[in-house]
Design a protein around this motif. Sequence first.
Motif, short mmCIF file in Angstrom:
data_model
loop_
_atom_site.label_atom_id
_atom_site.label_comp_id
_atom_site.label_asym_id
_atom_site.label_seq_id
_atom_site.Cartn_x
_atom_site.Cartn_y
_atom_site.Cartn_z
N LYS A 58 -55.82 -58.94 1.27
CA LYS A 58 -55.37 -59.32 -0.07
C LYS A 58 -55.43 -60.83 -0.25
O LYS A 58 -55.82 -61.34 -1.30
N GLN A 59 -55.04 -61.57 0.78
CA GLN A 59 -55.04 -63.03 0.72
C GLN A 59 -56.45 -63.60 0.74
O GLN A 59 -56.75 -64.59 0.07
N ALA A 60 -57.36 -62.93 1.48
CA ALA A 60 -58.70 -63.48 1.68
C ALA A 60 -59.69 -63.11 0.59
O ALA A 60 -60.74 -63.74 0.47
N ARG A 61 -59.38 -62.11 -0.22
CA ARG A 61 -60.38 -61.63 -1.17
C ARG A 61 -60.73 -62.68 -2.22
O ARG A 61 -61.78 -62.58 -2.87
N ARG A 62 -59.86 -63.66 -2.41
CA ARG A 62 -60.14 -64.73 -3.37
C ARG A 62 -60.95 -65.86 -2.76
O ARG A 62 -61.35 -66.78 -3.47
#
Length: 734
Positions: free
Chosen positions: A501-505
């Motif tokens: 969730k944190q890395a998808r951006r």
Amino acid sequence: MIAVLGLWRLDYQDNPRDLYLRAGPESDLLEQMYESFGSDDNTVMVMVQAKQPIFSGDLIKEMKPVVDRLQELPEIEEVNSLFSLRRQRVPILLVDPDRNSPQQLAEMERLALQHPLARGLLLSEDGHSTILLIRLAGKSLNIAHMQEALENIEQLVTPLRKLPGIQLFIGGPPTIRVESLARIRVEQFKFSIIGGLSSLCIAIFIFRQWQAIGLGMLGPTIGVVWTMGAMGWMDQRIDGIKIIIPSLLFVIGFTDSVHLVMGLGRLQTKAKKRLSSREAAYRTLKELGGACLMTSLTTAAGFGSLMLSGTTSVQRFGFCCAIGAMLLFLAVVLTFWALAASPFGAAVINAKPFAKPPGLRRRQPTWLRAIRRILRFPKTTVAVSIIACLVMGATCVRLEPNIFWTESIAKGSPTMRSVEELDRHFGGTAYGAVLVRWPAEANVASPQVINAMAATHKVIREESRFGVPLSIANVLASADFLPGGYADRWAALQRRPEFKKQARRLVVDEEGDDLPGEAVIYFLTADVGANALKQTLEKVNRSLQNIETETGVSLTLGGTPVVAGNVFTNMIQELAISLAVASVLVFVIISIPLRSLTLGLASLLPNAFPLLVAGFAIYWTTGYLTLTNTLTFCLCLGIAVDDTIHFLKQYRDSRLEGHSIERSVLISLRRVGRVLLLSSLILVVGMAGMLASETPPLRIFAMLAMLAILTALIGDLIILPAILLCTANRRKKT
């Protein structure tokens, strides 16, 4: 009625991206980044500033429930804050509001100032400010959605404002957009009413008769309504460019309308009331209708040339102005005929300007005597005008396009203060980006990719106009509680749902496919102007090219402020060039109907004079071209061409009647000059009210518009007659 229904369909352009996204590689790249990593312009920034360090007292404990409630809002996708982070070396939360002893708070502050995802990103260097990054849900948000979300955010963070020693600043692209559009809407409506009433008061003072006032103001008003209604039916929205269309068209139409009113009164007075209303209206249109048609065709062709621009918004502006010019002509002429041919028009002769017989009098008006004194030396007047235009032209070519994202926001407003504080403590409010790409056989944790990111971080950190960079490299550096190097951490973190969730951006690197991997490095940019930002970006881009050569990893500058800044500066440049082309086109259009190359050439200098004066004033005030002051050139061109055509048409008619050049110039001054003085006075007073606006673009537009009206008057009442008199002297010598 059809136009009124169209007005109900007309709306403001509430999706700012539609103004700067255009066909081209930069826009394509930006939209691709939006698709891959999400929008970079939907983030609201809430900065909490304390007199004491953030990690002291009960502030942390008070902030946590606010953050939790923000996360529950349906308009918000996620909230990034100090409460989102985990400690290095130990995978527990970095900030725990229940651990609030002085020693525990000091320890949390020390760890936060060392954390790769906190220092300079969520916590200021001095430890007295922290920021909540609130990403709004959705991809391409309109202003109404942003405004609703901001109102809910403001309501939830209000408890923090009440804490002693705490200041709260809410900024970010959504706040700037909502504030800009809301303020422009309100102030444009307010000052349109004030300007209209001011013009009406002056018209009442000048004419002292309501029939003449109605005949002069009703036609252009209907023309503006028709144009805006047509825009509504064509699904054209009012944006940052089209916002001046009502004022622009009213000014052009009002000048023609006043010419018709004054012409009607002059004919009625000359005939000593022996003409019927219908006959007087017919003769007025026969005498002046051709000039009004010429001004409309010239204006339509001039603004129609803007459709050759490569920018969609400039093309639409040119199209709407061209259509509006023709609708305005129809409205002015039809309204004039409908009213002037009735008993309503017969009463115009009783207006104050016609109280005495027109024509050349023994005692001429003061303004005419002053102009005649100047015109005793036509060569000197023309020479001085040419020298002045050359000097101003040399100054104008030094103007460069520029844009500030906060230029529509009043100085000292809460939004402006928030932008200034965010610039000072975190480097800006708008995210620039570097798109990182690598071959399919590598991944984000490969040595060459990590090295390229590290080198890019270093380049960005060296620029004072940028904030601290953020990328997947920050995340991997913070995960040192995992064994091994970056490659091992990357593999381990991919198995954790909370990490995905944190890395998808920040990264797109799907294992098992043959597509190149992509990551993004974000950095905040200060609102220093697109021109200054462009210079910094060019320097950074040269460094990125060297890094590409060394690592083999592709690095491309992008992000909304980068692309939008380039598009807006190109838009301003194209608009200025298109207006220059339109000026030349106007010369051709004037020459053909008047059947005189000499008169066409004579129109160049007086038409160029107000444009050059406006450019000269811009250079010595703001020093650069913005979208607002560039659009003022449209007004300059419209006013100058309108006045010039009426003067030259009267001059040509006088010459055809057998009068000498000197006599024709004097007749034109007496008949046309009087109208220009009256219409200019009414328009200047109408614009003057906008000088009190708190919105800088409206204030600048009013100032330059007033200057354009006055300098167009000088060009057509002094420079143009002087040029025509010079031709008389040349013929005498021949």
